[in-house]
Every structure is written in C-alpha cells, then in structure tokens.
Write a protein that holds these residues in place. Structure first.
Motif, mmCIF file in Angstrom:
data_model
loop_
_atom_site.group_PDB
_atom_site.id
_atom_site.type_symbol
_atom_site.label_atom_id
_atom_site.label_comp_id
_atom_site.label_asym_id
_atom_site.label_seq_id
_atom_site.Cartn_x
_atom_site.Cartn_y
_atom_site.Cartn_z
ATOM 1 N N ASN A 120 -3.466 -17.974 56.743
ATOM 2 C CA ASN A 120 -4.192 -17.018 57.573
ATOM 3 C C ASN A 120 -5.498 -16.546 56.968
ATOM 4 O O ASN A 120 -5.606 -16.356 55.756
ATOM 5 C CB ASN A 120 -3.316 -15.789 57.842
ATOM 6 C CG ASN A 120 -2.234 -16.084 58.852
ATOM 7 O OD1 ASN A 120 -2.522 -16.256 60.027
ATOM 8 N ND2 ASN A 120 -1.006 -16.165 58.385
ATOM 9 N N THR A 121 -6.483 -16.330 57.854
ATOM 10 C CA THR A 121 -7.732 -15.696 57.471
ATOM 11 C C THR A 121 -7.481 -14.213 57.217
ATOM 12 O O THR A 121 -6.796 -13.560 57.997
ATOM 13 C CB THR A 121 -8.778 -15.857 58.593
ATOM 14 O OG1 THR A 121 -9.117 -17.242 58.700
ATOM 15 C CG2 THR A 121 -10.020 -15.046 58.307
ATOM 16 N N ASN B 36 -9.221 -10.385 56.151
ATOM 17 C CA ASN B 36 -10.461 -9.635 56.315
ATOM 18 C C ASN B 36 -10.392 -8.296 55.595
ATOM 19 O O ASN B 36 -9.314 -7.702 55.483
ATOM 20 C CB ASN B 36 -10.719 -9.351 57.798
ATOM 21 C CG ASN B 36 -10.680 -10.579 58.655
ATOM 22 O OD1 ASN B 36 -11.476 -11.499 58.478
ATOM 23 N ND2 ASN B 36 -9.751 -10.620 59.593
ATOM 24 N N THR C 214 -14.717 -11.739 54.936
ATOM 25 C CA THR C 214 -13.676 -12.599 55.481
ATOM 26 C C THR C 214 -13.456 -13.767 54.546
ATOM 27 O O THR C 214 -14.416 -14.303 53.970
ATOM 28 C CB THR C 214 -14.098 -13.121 56.864
ATOM 29 O OG1 THR C 214 -14.184 -12.040 57.771
ATOM 30 C CG2 THR C 214 -13.113 -14.149 57.393
ATOM 31 N N ILE C 215 -12.190 -14.177 54.421
ATOM 32 C CA ILE C 215 -11.881 -15.392 53.678
ATOM 33 C C ILE C 215 -10.859 -16.191 54.479
ATOM 34 O O ILE C 215 -9.830 -15.659 54.892
ATOM 35 C CB ILE C 215 -11.392 -15.094 52.238
ATOM 36 C CG1 ILE C 215 -11.212 -16.396 51.461
ATOM 37 C CG2 ILE C 215 -10.120 -14.249 52.224
ATOM 38 C CD1 ILE C 215 -11.086 -16.177 49.967
ATOM 39 N N THR C 216 -11.164 -17.463 54.706
ATOM 40 C CA THR C 216 -10.263 -18.316 55.478
ATOM 41 C C THR C 216 -9.153 -18.880 54.590
ATOM 42 O O THR C 216 -9.175 -18.721 53.355
ATOM 43 C CB THR C 216 -11.033 -19.478 56.107
ATOM 44 O OG1 THR C 216 -11.467 -20.355 55.049
ATOM 45 C CG2 THR C 216 -12.238 -18.997 56.892
ATOM 46 N N SER C 217 -8.218 -19.578 55.226
ATOM 47 C CA SER C 217 -7.140 -20.203 54.461
ATOM 48 C C SER C 217 -7.685 -21.234 53.483
ATOM 49 O O SER C 217 -7.109 -21.452 52.413
ATOM 50 C CB SER C 217 -6.129 -20.850 55.403
ATOM 51 O OG SER C 217 -6.769 -21.827 56.217
ATOM 52 N N SER D 187 -13.153 -20.426 52.510
ATOM 53 C CA SER D 187 -14.514 -20.135 52.968
ATOM 54 C C SER D 187 -14.676 -18.636 53.157
ATOM 55 O O SER D 187 -13.752 -17.966 53.638
ATOM 56 C CB SER D 187 -14.809 -20.864 54.274
ATOM 57 O OG SER D 187 -14.765 -22.263 54.090
ATOM 58 N N THR D 188 -15.840 -18.131 52.808
ATOM 59 C CA THR D 188 -16.074 -16.688 52.859
ATOM 60 C C THR D 188 -17.295 -16.354 53.713
ATOM 61 O O THR D 188 -18.195 -17.177 53.899
ATOM 62 C CB THR D 188 -16.275 -16.117 51.447
ATOM 63 O OG1 THR D 188 -17.398 -16.769 50.836
ATOM 64 C CG2 THR D 188 -15.042 -16.332 50.587
ATOM 65 N N ASP D 189 -17.301 -15.136 54.200
ATOM 66 C CA ASP D 189 -18.438 -14.625 54.953
ATOM 67 C C ASP D 189 -18.527 -13.126 54.694
ATOM 68 O O ASP D 189 -17.499 -12.470 54.464
ATOM 69 C CB ASP D 189 -18.276 -14.899 56.439
ATOM 70 C CG ASP D 189 -19.596 -14.778 57.194
ATOM 71 O OD1 ASP D 189 -19.568 -14.695 58.436
ATOM 72 O OD2 ASP D 189 -20.670 -14.742 56.545
ATOM 73 N N ARG E 85 -8.803 -14.666 47.149
ATOM 74 C CA ARG E 85 -7.391 -14.597 47.484
ATOM 75 C C ARG E 85 -6.570 -15.340 46.459
ATOM 76 O O ARG E 85 -7.026 -16.312 45.863
ATOM 77 C CB ARG E 85 -7.139 -15.145 48.887
ATOM 78 C CG ARG E 85 -7.409 -16.631 49.058
ATOM 79 C CD ARG E 85 -7.417 -17.025 50.543
ATOM 80 N NE ARG E 85 -6.114 -16.798 51.167
ATOM 81 C CZ ARG E 85 -5.928 -16.652 52.476
ATOM 82 N NH1 ARG E 85 -6.965 -16.690 53.297
ATOM 83 N NH2 ARG E 85 -4.716 -16.470 52.956
ATOM 84 N N VAL F 237 -5.394 -8.605 59.105
ATOM 85 C CA VAL F 237 -5.089 -9.985 59.477
ATOM 86 C C VAL F 237 -4.806 -10.012 60.973
ATOM 87 O O VAL F 237 -4.223 -9.066 61.520
ATOM 88 C CB VAL F 237 -3.892 -10.554 58.673
ATOM 89 C CG1 VAL F 237 -2.607 -9.812 58.980
ATOM 90 C CG2 VAL F 237 -3.729 -12.040 58.931
#
Length: 115
Positions: free
Chosen positions: A32-33, A35, A50-53, A56-58, A71, A97
């Motif tokens: 799960n992403t 936040n 945000t960080i994806t599974s 990747s970050t934003d 994470r 989440v």
C-alpha cells in the motif's frame, strides 16, 4: 482492523529536525501507498508526502528538499524525516492509508516549531 499510530512529534527550534514514525497494523502494509498529511490551526489538512509500495516518493512543494519519507516493510512503519524546520511547519501530522474507498488515519502527532 486497520490501526495507524504516529509518534515522534514535539517542540523544536527553527532549523532543527524531527523524525516522525507511523506504525501500521491490520493491513498488508507492503503493498500500500502511505501518506503523511498535516493540519495547522485554522487551515485545511494538506498532503505532505507520499511513498508507494515500490518506494517512489512525492512531496508538497513547501517541504521538498527538507522532508524525506521512507518505509520499512518488515517493521510495517513509515517515517517522515523533517529537517530545516520552519515555524510554518507547525501542525498536527497524520499518517494515512487509503484502502479501496476508505481512508484510515492515525491519531496525529503535534509538531511545533518555534522561531
């Protein structure tokens, strides 16, 4: 039952650093992403990072270059490293989440940056 528990907030002087942690349970964390949001007094809650599974970050423009989200899937924990803190970073920080149509939130942790 999904639970998100934040920790690590506190009072810090401008220019200082804090690391927030969010421990998750009751969900398959790794897929799960995750936040981090924040809400300052009198303002709307805003997405900070945000960080994806896949890792990747934003980031919000206001924190780019100063905050880092990461994470640890083995610990089911997401972190927010906050450097060069400014008084305008003062807010309650929430872990989030989204699972299907539902948003899950932690209880929040207060970050106060003094000038």
């Amino acid at each position: 039952q999904v639970q998100l528990v934040e920790s690590g907030g506190g009072l810090v002087q401008a220019g200082g650093s804090l690391r927030l942690s969010c421990a998750a349970s009751g969900m398959i964390f790794a897929i799960n992403t995750m936040n981090w949001y924040r809400q300052a007094p009198g303002k709307q809650r805003e997405l900070v990072a945000t960080i994806t599974s896949g890792g990747s970050t934003d980031y919000a423009d206001s924190v780019k270059g100063r905050f880092t989200i990461s994470r640890d899937n083995a610990k089911k924990t997401v972190y927010l490293q906050m450097n060069s803190l400014k008084p305008e970073d003062t807010a309650v920080y929430y872990c989030n989440v989204r699972l299907g149509p539902r948003d899950f939130w932690g209880q929040g942790t207060q970050v106060t940056v003094s000038s």
